[in-house]
Design a protein around this motif. Structure first.
Motif, PDB file in Angstrom:
ATOM      1  N   GLU A  35       0.855  -1.181   0.000  1.00 15.84           N
ATOM      2  CA  GLU A  35       0.000   0.000   0.000  1.00 15.84           C
ATOM      3  C   GLU A  35       0.892   1.233   0.000  1.00 15.84           C
ATOM      4  O   GLU A  35       2.012   1.202   0.512  1.00 15.84           O
ATOM      5  CB  GLU A  35      -0.927   0.012   1.213  1.00 15.84           C
ATOM      6  N   ILE A  36       0.384   2.319  -0.607  1.00 15.90           N
ATOM      7  CA  ILE A  36       1.149   3.561  -0.672  1.00 15.90           C
ATOM      8  C   ILE A  36       0.341   4.631   0.045  1.00 15.90           C
ATOM      9  O   ILE A  36      -0.848   4.801  -0.220  1.00 15.90           O
ATOM     10  CB  ILE A  36       1.381   4.010  -2.125  1.00 15.90           C
ATOM     11  N   THR A  37       0.982   5.351   0.970  1.00 10.73           N
ATOM     12  CA  THR A  37       0.306   6.436   1.666  1.00 10.73           C
ATOM     13  C   THR A  37       1.121   7.719   1.554  1.00 10.73           C
ATOM     14  O   THR A  37       2.330   7.688   1.331  1.00 10.73           O
ATOM     15  CB  THR A  37       0.076   6.121   3.163  1.00 10.73           C
ATOM     16  N   ILE A  38       0.427   8.837   1.695  1.00  7.34           N
ATOM     17  CA  ILE A  38       1.059  10.146   1.676  1.00  7.34           C
ATOM     18  C   ILE A  38       0.428  10.947   2.806  1.00  7.34           C
ATOM     19  O   ILE A  38      -0.787  10.967   2.946  1.00  7.34           O
ATOM     20  CB  ILE A  38       0.868  10.813   0.296  1.00  7.34           C
ATOM     21  N   ARG A  96     -14.956   1.399 -12.534  1.00  7.08           N
ATOM     22  CA  ARG A  96     -13.615   1.838 -12.902  1.00  7.08           C
ATOM     23  C   ARG A  96     -12.685   1.642 -11.715  1.00  7.08           C
ATOM     24  O   ARG A  96     -13.012   2.018 -10.597  1.00  7.08           O
ATOM     25  CB  ARG A  96     -13.619   3.313 -13.308  1.00  7.08           C
ATOM     26  N   LYS A  97     -11.517   1.083 -11.980  1.00  2.00           N
ATOM     27  CA  LYS A  97     -10.530   0.912 -10.921  1.00  2.00           C
ATOM     28  C   LYS A  97      -9.771   2.220 -10.751  1.00  2.00           C
ATOM     29  O   LYS A  97      -9.566   2.937 -11.714  1.00  2.00           O
ATOM     30  CB  LYS A  97      -9.553  -0.212 -11.280  1.00  2.00           C
ATOM     31  N   PRO A  98      -9.340   2.545  -9.527  1.00  3.18           N
ATOM     32  CA  PRO A  98      -8.557   3.762  -9.341  1.00  3.18           C
ATOM     33  C   PRO A  98      -7.242   3.671 -10.106  1.00  3.18           C
ATOM     34  O   PRO A  98      -6.617   2.616 -10.157  1.00  3.18           O
ATOM     35  CB  PRO A  98      -8.321   3.822  -7.832  1.00  3.18           C
ATOM     36  N   GLU A  99      -6.838   4.786 -10.724  1.00  2.00           N
ATOM     37  CA  GLU A  99      -5.598   4.804 -11.497  1.00  2.00           C
ATOM     38  C   GLU A  99      -4.376   4.906 -10.591  1.00  2.00           C
ATOM     39  O   GLU A  99      -3.295   4.548 -10.970  1.00  2.00           O
ATOM     40  CB  GLU A  99      -5.610   5.986 -12.468  1.00  2.00           C
ATOM     41  N   ASN A 100      -4.555   5.439  -9.414  1.00  2.00           N
ATOM     42  CA  ASN A 100      -3.433   5.712  -8.546  1.00  2.00           C
ATOM     43  C   ASN A 100      -3.808   5.360  -7.109  1.00  2.00           C
ATOM     44  O   ASN A 100      -4.381   6.186  -6.423  1.00  2.00           O
ATOM     45  CB  ASN A 100      -3.072   7.197  -8.669  1.00  2.00           C
ATOM     46  N   PRO A 101      -3.506   4.149  -6.655  1.00  2.00           N
ATOM     47  CA  PRO A 101      -3.960   3.731  -5.328  1.00  2.00           C
ATOM     48  C   PRO A 101      -3.124   4.313  -4.193  1.00  2.00           C
ATOM     49  O   PRO A 101      -2.578   3.607  -3.379  1.00  2.00           O
ATOM     50  CB  PRO A 101      -3.824   2.212  -5.396  1.00  2.00           C
ATOM     51  N   VAL A 102      -2.979   5.642  -4.152  1.00  2.00           N
ATOM     52  CA  VAL A 102      -2.241   6.303  -3.077  1.00  2.00           C
ATOM     53  C   VAL A 102      -3.255   6.840  -2.078  1.00  2.00           C
ATOM     54  O   VAL A 102      -4.131   7.619  -2.435  1.00  2.00           O
ATOM     55  CB  VAL A 102      -1.368   7.459  -3.612  1.00  2.00           C
ATOM     56  N   THR A 103      -3.164   6.393  -0.833  1.00  2.00           N
ATOM     57  CA  THR A 103      -4.073   6.842   0.209  1.00  2.00           C
ATOM     58  C   THR A 103      -3.526   8.103   0.857  1.00  2.00           C
ATOM     59  O   THR A 103      -2.373   8.130   1.280  1.00  2.00           O
ATOM     60  CB  THR A 103      -4.232   5.746   1.289  1.00  2.00           C
ATOM     61  N   ILE A 104      -4.346   9.144   0.922  1.00  2.00           N
ATOM     62  CA  ILE A 104      -3.925  10.379   1.572  1.00  2.00           C
ATOM     63  C   ILE A 104      -4.353  10.314   3.026  1.00  2.00           C
ATOM     64  O   ILE A 104      -5.527  10.163   3.337  1.00  2.00           O
ATOM     65  CB  ILE A 104      -4.535  11.603   0.870  1.00  2.00           C
TER      66      ILE A 104
END
Length: 197
Positions: A35-38, A96-104
């Motif tokens: 998973e990617i978070t910001i 539609r699938k998310p293009e960018n699975p980055v969780t803020i």
């Protein structure tokens, strides 16, 4: 004269730290089972609102917002409305699938933009990241077979080119064979770097 030069150099360097560099990084590296978070979105980062199924972008209305610094106040440019009901849409819209699975992640840290403002019938996605932006990668629960189980990738700019720093993270699925688990996931040197549209 030397003091003035050092002062100006310091101002330029502080601008880089808050995302005032000329370059931007777009799509980050993807690692399977991670998973990617910001948590701190830097000045210069850009978000695009994508209309939900059954809605379309209002003609002439931009669907982008940018994290800006207006006279010392850091915030997102605002959007009241982006999408309207699409009268020609069929009832059987595909998911539609998310293009960018980055969780803020919500953050109260001063000097950074937080979660983009909600816009009715639209989902925000970060499309361009300012130079200096960090993304935090972590293996999903149950997929952290090899250390390290987390890593950080940073948007950098060198010689006029922007890129994400390499990751040493390898997340594996328990169902893969031992041979597959020992092979690292290939990561290219630079991914989708571009300037603001």
């Amino acid at each position: 004269m030397e003091l003035v030069f050092l002062f100006l150099w310091g101002l330029l360097r502080s601008g880089e730290a808050t995302g005032h560099g000329t370059g931007k990084c777009s799509a980050p590296h993807y690692i399977e089972f991670a998973e990617i978070t910001i948590d701190r979105i830097m000045v210069g980062s850009k978000v695009r609102y994508k209309c939900e199924a059954g809605y379309r972008r209002i003609l002439g209305e931009s669907n982008f917002i940018v994290c800006i610094n207006d006279t010392g106040l850091i915030h997102w440019t605002t959007k009241a409305s982006v999408c309207e009901r699409d009268s020609g849409a069929t009832s059987q819209q595909s998911e539609r699938k998310p293009e960018n699975p980055v969780t803020i992640v919500p953050s109260d840290t001063a000097g950074y933009c937080g979660i983009p403002s909600p816009v009715e019938h639209a989902t925000p996605t970060v499309t361009h990241y300012a130079v200096g932006q960090e993304l935090h990668y972590k293996c999903l629960s149950g997929y952290n077979a090899r250390p390290p189980t987390s890593d950080i990738s940073t948007c950098k700019e060198e010689r006029g080119k922007t890129f994400w720093t390499r990751l040493s993270l390898l997340c594996t699925n328990d169902s893969k064979s031992g041979e597959e688990m020992t092979q690292p996931i290939p990561i290219t040197g630079s991914t989708g770097c571009s300037g603001i549209d």
